[in-house]
Design a protein around this motif. Structure first.
Motif, PDB file in Angstrom:
ATOM      1  N   GLN A 123       0.822  -1.210   0.000  1.00 12.96           N
ATOM      2  CA  GLN A 123       0.000   0.000   0.000  1.00 12.96           C
ATOM      3  C   GLN A 123       0.859   1.265   0.000  1.00 12.96           C
ATOM      4  O   GLN A 123       0.436   2.313  -0.494  1.00 12.96           O
ATOM      5  N   ARG A 124       2.101   1.154   0.569  1.00 13.63           N
ATOM      6  CA  ARG A 124       3.008   2.317   0.538  1.00 13.63           C
ATOM      7  C   ARG A 124       3.796   2.390  -0.764  1.00 13.63           C
ATOM      8  O   ARG A 124       4.553   3.330  -0.997  1.00 13.63           O
ATOM      9  N   GLY A 125       3.665   1.346  -1.594  1.00 10.16           N
ATOM     10  CA  GLY A 125       4.362   1.319  -2.863  1.00 10.16           C
ATOM     11  C   GLY A 125       5.731   0.699  -2.781  1.00 10.16           C
ATOM     12  O   GLY A 125       6.496   0.741  -3.758  1.00 10.16           O
ATOM     13  N   ASP A 126       6.061   0.062  -1.648  1.00 12.06           N
ATOM     14  CA  ASP A 126       7.362  -0.592  -1.480  1.00 12.06           C
ATOM     15  C   ASP A 126       7.240  -2.024  -1.975  1.00 12.06           C
ATOM     16  O   ASP A 126       7.035  -2.958  -1.198  1.00 12.06           O
ATOM     17  N   ARG A 127       7.390  -2.239  -3.253  1.00  7.53           N
ATOM     18  CA  ARG A 127       7.192  -3.573  -3.820  1.00  7.53           C
ATOM     19  C   ARG A 127       8.308  -4.514  -3.403  1.00  7.53           C
ATOM     20  O   ARG A 127       8.087  -5.670  -3.077  1.00  7.53           O
ATOM     21  N   ALA A 128       9.543  -4.032  -3.348  1.00 11.33           N
ATOM     22  CA  ALA A 128      10.676  -4.905  -2.979  1.00 11.33           C
ATOM     23  C   ALA A 128      10.555  -5.336  -1.526  1.00 11.33           C
ATOM     24  O   ALA A 128      10.797  -6.500  -1.176  1.00 11.33           O
ATOM     25  N   GLY A 129      10.163  -4.416  -0.652  1.00 14.59           N
ATOM     26  CA  GLY A 129      10.012  -4.775   0.765  1.00 14.59           C
ATOM     27  C   GLY A 129       8.911  -5.783   0.967  1.00 14.59           C
ATOM     28  O   GLY A 129       9.027  -6.716   1.768  1.00 14.59           O
ATOM     29  N   ALA A 130       7.767  -5.630   0.200  1.00 11.88           N
ATOM     30  CA  ALA A 130       6.664  -6.576   0.314  1.00 11.88           C
ATOM     31  C   ALA A 130       7.091  -7.955  -0.146  1.00 11.88           C
ATOM     32  O   ALA A 130       6.735  -8.987   0.458  1.00 11.88           O
TER      33      ALA A 130
END
Length: 590
Positions: A123-130
């Motif tokens: 939801q925050r746009g952190d695709r790598a972290g997800a």
């Protein structure tokens, strides 16, 4: 009776108790099996919901925009804690399973925490972290082993419960064996009691024999002759009516007597005896075999014989039930009907001869009587031309009268021939549209009326069954008369209508506002050459309405009229309504 009651109690109560115990054990085992299945299903559901949320999160990472994906991603966090609590409650009686479920809860909760972290980063746009959080969830908190442990523990419990169920089944079988022994005791008691029932059966047989005697009394009272014959066609039993018809003495009614010797030769008909033997041998039935028998007092009677085979007790020969019906009165009536038919055929032949004579007469009228009329008319014209201007007024009047009379005589002969043919010609029945016939008759009458003013009112008319040509003559006469007798009206009003009477017949009406007539002379209206007005007032020869009456009568209807002098007249005729005509009227387009 006390022993019987005790045995009954034992045989009833023991199976009941054994069955009840077995039923309770079976129900308990079924519930435990169901419980184990529910535990396994719940365990698999926890794994399914968790993996379903992981799959939804992966799809969100891939950029899917489905509206339901976010709900599926959060479903594990919402549902799994409650499912784990429910699973723990269902296995509180199994410490081993509690420990396994606790371990499963730890793994699942850790995995859910990482899933929530991955969802927040998406939801925050952190695709790598997800993606890293999802990878840690699968690596740090694998749950397949814990799922398998819970399911395996529940399978072990299920096997123990099935062993317990087998022990219960063995105990139930033992109880049933004891019950079988009790049944043997009961059978012994029943054998003893059955001896006592023999006496009762003897009394029942006595009552049955009394019923047989009463049945024999009924057979004897029946007025239709009845006999019971054995395989050799000898009388075993005859009733009173049979004895009276064939003069069989009372003392011989119960004796075996060959049927051909009964009634002094009444039963010597070889064809009938062979048919009776066929009934016995081949189990056939003889229905309504008619013959004439000479019975008591030498009286010839017309009788109808019926016979059928009856099977007695096993091992005994079949018997023949023979019934006789006296139909002498019916035969006499049929003979009278045949005589009347022969007389009727003779009358028909006579009528045919009369019709042939009428045909000959019609031919004579048509040819022999016309010749003198043609001579009269022809020579009258020649005489008038021969005299030329030398004819005085009186002689010219006489010649005109002779010519007019000859023409009228020829017309009367033609009308008589038509009237004669209407009574003798065969009806060609078919479906006839009365609406079309009325329109045709109106068109013909209007063409002959010239410039007269006529107001027509024609109601919808049905289809009937009749002779189309004859019914056309009816309408042409009635409508033609209505036009003729309204000739002195400035505006002639003619109405054609139809209605149904109480008997369901069609009643057609032709009404006008013409000259009318006095009802005192209505009886002469439909006679041949009967007229209620002078020829100088209204032309005609008085045979049209006679033709109408004859045609309608041949169709099974009737004709009548209503009128007042100088106030018009209404002519009515009825025709039977048939189902075929009604059906065609219903289907006719409006």
């Amino acid at each position: 009776m006390i022993g019987l009651l005790c045995a009954v109690l034992v045989i009833v109560l023991l199976p009941y108790l054994a069955t009840r115990t077995s039923h309770d054990d079976a129900m308990e085992a079924s519930q435990l099996v169901t419980h184990s299945s529910e535990v396994k299903s719940l365990t698999y559901r926890i794994a399914y919901v968790t993996r379903s949320s992981e799959a939804a999160i992966f799809r969100l990472l891939e950029g899917a925009r489905e509206t339901t994906l976010l709900d599926k991603a959060r479903q594990a966090g919402n549902d799994v804690p409650a499912l784990l609590g429910q699973l723990s409650d269902m296995t509180r009686d199994n410490p081993t399973q509690q420990a396994a479920i606790g371990a499963l809860g730890n793994v699942v909760n850790g995995r859910l925490a990482l899933l929530e972290q991955a969802l927040a980063r998406i939801q925050r746009g952190d695709r790598a972290g997800a993606l890293a959080a999802l990878h840690d969830a699968g690596t740090l908190f694998p749950m397949d082993n814990q799922i398998d442990t819970v399911v395996r523990n529940e399978g072990t419990v299920l096997m123990e419960r099935r062993a317990h169920a087998r022990r219960s089944a063995f105990e139930s079988a033992l109880v049933l064996a004891i019950t079988s022994i009790a049944q043997v005791v009961l059978l012994s008691i029943i054998v003893f009691v059955s001896e006592r029932q023999i006496a009762r059966r003897m009394r029942a047989e006595t009552r049955e024999s009394q019923a047989v005697r009463r049945a024999q009394m009924i057979v004897q009272a029946v007025r239709e002759p009845i006999a019971l014959l054995n395989a050799q066609l000898c009388t075993l039993l005859v009733n009173t009516a049979f004895s009276e018809l064939y003069d069989l003495p009372q003392e011989e009614q119960r004796e075996l007597r060959p049927l051909p010797e009964v009634g002094e030769g009444a039963w010597t008909d070889g064809a009938l005896l062979q048919r009776l033997r066929d009934v016995l041998l081949h189990d056939r039935e003889l229905w309504d075999y008619e013959l004439v028998q000479r019975t008591v007092g030498g009286i010839d009677r017309h009788v109808v014989v019926n016979a059928r085979r009856l099977q007695q007790h096993e091992g005994e020969q079949p018997v023949l039930l023979l019934t006789v019906s006296d139909v002498t009165a019916r035969a006499l009536v049929e003979q009278q009907v045949k005589d009347l038919n022969r007389q009727l055929e003779g009358k028909v032949e006579q009528i045919s001869d009369v019709n042939r004579e009428l045909e000959a007469f019609s031919y004579s009228v048509s040819h022999d009587l016309r010749a003198p009329l043609r001579h009269i008319a022809g020579f009258t014209g020649k005489l008038k031309r021969h005299l030329g201007d030398h004819v005085d007024e009186t002689a010219a009047h006489y010649l005109d009268v002779i010519s007019t009379s000859a023409t009228r005589m020829a017309q009367l002969i033609d009308d008589l021939l038509v009237f004669s043919r209407l009574g003798r010609g065969a009806l060609r029945l078919q479906a006839v549209d009365m609406q079309s016939l009325v329109e045709e008759a109106r068109a013909l009458a209007v063409s002959e009326a010239g410039d007269r003013r006529i107001e027509w009112t024609i109601s919808p008319l049905p289809i009937v069954i009749g002779d189309e040509n004859m019914l056309r003559t009816v309408w042409q006469n009635l409508i033609g008369n209505a036009v003729k007798y309204t000739g002195r009206r400035d505006v002639a009003r003619i109405a054609v209508a139809v209605e149904r009477d109480r008997d369901g017949e069609y009643v057609f009406t032709v009404a006008d506002n013409g000259a009318g007539f006095n009802m005192e002379y209505a009886g002469k209206l439909f006679g041949v050459f009967q007229r209620l007005h002078r020829a100088s007032e209204f032309p005609g020869n008085g045979i049209g309405l006679a033709n109408v009456r004859r045609i309608v009568a041949r169709h099974g209807g009737r004709v009548w009229a209503e009128a007042e002098p100088d106030r018009g007249a209404s002519f009515h005729f009825s025709l039977p309504a048939t189902e075929l005509a009604e059906a065609r009227t219903t289907r006719r387009p409006s």
